[in-house]
Design an enzyme around this catalytic site. Structure first.
Site, PDB file in Angstrom:
ATOM      1  CB  SER B  13      43.033   3.143 -40.946  1.00  0.00           C
ATOM      2  OG  SER B  13      43.008   2.389 -39.761  1.00  0.00           O
ATOM      3  NE  ARG B  38      34.902   7.498 -44.392  1.00  0.00           N
ATOM      4  CZ  ARG B  38      35.529   7.227 -43.234  1.00  0.00           C
ATOM      5  NH1 ARG B  38      35.307   6.095 -42.597  1.00  0.00           N
ATOM      6  NH2 ARG B  38      36.355   8.099 -42.717  1.00  0.00           N
ATOM      7  CG  HIS B  41      38.739   2.881 -43.296  1.00  0.00           C
ATOM      8  ND1 HIS B  41      37.534   2.802 -42.630  1.00  0.00           N
ATOM      9  CD2 HIS B  41      39.694   2.976 -42.350  1.00  0.00           C
ATOM     10  CE1 HIS B  41      37.765   2.858 -41.322  1.00  0.00           C
ATOM     11  NE2 HIS B  41      39.063   2.958 -41.118  1.00  0.00           N
TER      12      HIS B  41
END
Lengths: 221, 221
Positions: B13, B38, B41
């Site tokens: 990812s 992040r 994500h």
């Protein structure tokens, strides 16, 4: 700064969302409005007006289930923390998350699967008629699809994991299975979603079920 | 379906996110990459590459503070639930949320303010050097701005509430105050944000602080 009461802020926010949906030429079917608007309220992301996909009667079936006190089983403690306690308690419902349970971790290890998939196995065993709300793990969606094929009939499937690997495919597979087997489902197609989106959908349904559509009725100041 | 280990999924990812940022012609300064990636994500929303705003050294100061075991104070139990326990415990840090405390509700009522603002008052009193992470309440940001003007010096301010009323203004005011007073801050400008974004930023900093950048090191299967 102007001081606003939280209930007024929510009403104003919902009016802004409705107006911007209109400006963008987006019409949401009336039965889905409460869910779509609440997800946009939670994310400030109008993409959900297009991403959120409902099988026929999904909202009505979810609301009926919650009015019977049906439990919600979710795949993250974060979604669990985001679901309204006052609304659950008004309806005699509860929210469960098995992800941190030891037997789930053990079963996942034994079967070479994920804890999320093992948690769905446990939900299927112990709460076969529950509302399943998945905000994180695409493997939970594949597990739900397998259980549906084997005869499981949850009250509603909420499938809104977020991510870049296996997420789009898991949602598409689950949508096909839910449509074919006529299982009520609310899915956020594409990559977007998350625990916050899962909680927002549950809250929208809880507020409808408990006639808590006015934020003041939910105990906001 | 192909079975992937969660650690592999996260690595894949993150590689997809890095590649798509590159395709979009977006360059993130290296010190901010871990936080921006992040958050993307967590949300699958590349808008955060533009929305996230950092004062100089904000990431370094947050990481240093966490290495000293500095506590995180957040404004929702949802954000609290989303922050990594293993990472907190490795660093001897903790996450606190005062929103459901009785004295906070009482103080908010007495002073005609919100619980979120009263919770910041308590954080300022009891944890003046903490990391303040706000994912929900713009009133908490106004309260932080007032405390900063009065001399409060938190280790880091994370200000990422989501919403349609007062949110944009609260973030702009707080950014101005943080820049002027040289307070380390990470803000998501505009409407977007949320408890999930607050938790993602905290986790990115915790993983950097604890050298847990490899997901396998965080106890993923």
């Amino acid at each position: 700064m102007t001081h606003h009461k939280p209930a007024d802020i929510e009403r104003t926010s919902m009016a802004i969302i409705a107006a911007e949906l209109c400006q963008r030429g987006i019409t949401i079917p009336p039965d889905r409005e409460a869910v779509v608007r609440r997800v946009i309220h939670t994310t400030a992301d109008f993409d959900y007006a297009a991403n959120l996909t409902f099988t026929p009667q999904a909202v009505a079936r979810g609301v009926e289930a919650l009015r019977r006190g049906t439990a919600i089983v979710t795949d993250t403690n974060m979604a669990k923390a985001g679901i309204s306690r006052p609304a659950l308690s008004k309806l005699g419902s509860q929210v469960l998350c098995f992800m941190a349970e030891e037997d789930v971790a053990r079963q996942a290890k034994q079967q070479g699967t994920t804890r999320a998939a093992a948690a769905i196995d446990r939900a299927a065993r112990e709460h076969p008629g529950a509302i399943l709300a998945v905000g994180n793990a695409p493997t939970a969606l594949f597990s739900i699809a397998r259980h549906l094929e084997a005869g499981l009939r949850p009250a509603l499937v909420i499938g809104v994991p977020v991510g870049f690997v296996n997420v789009v495919e898991a949602k598409e597979e689950l949508l096909e299975v839910c449509r074919r087997l006529e299982i009520p489902a609310i899915l956020a197609m594409g990559r977007k979603g998350g625990s916050n989106v899962a909680a927002a959908i549950c809250n929208a349904l809880l507020y409808l079920a408990g006639d808590l559509t006015d934020p003041a009725a939910r105990g906001w100041q």
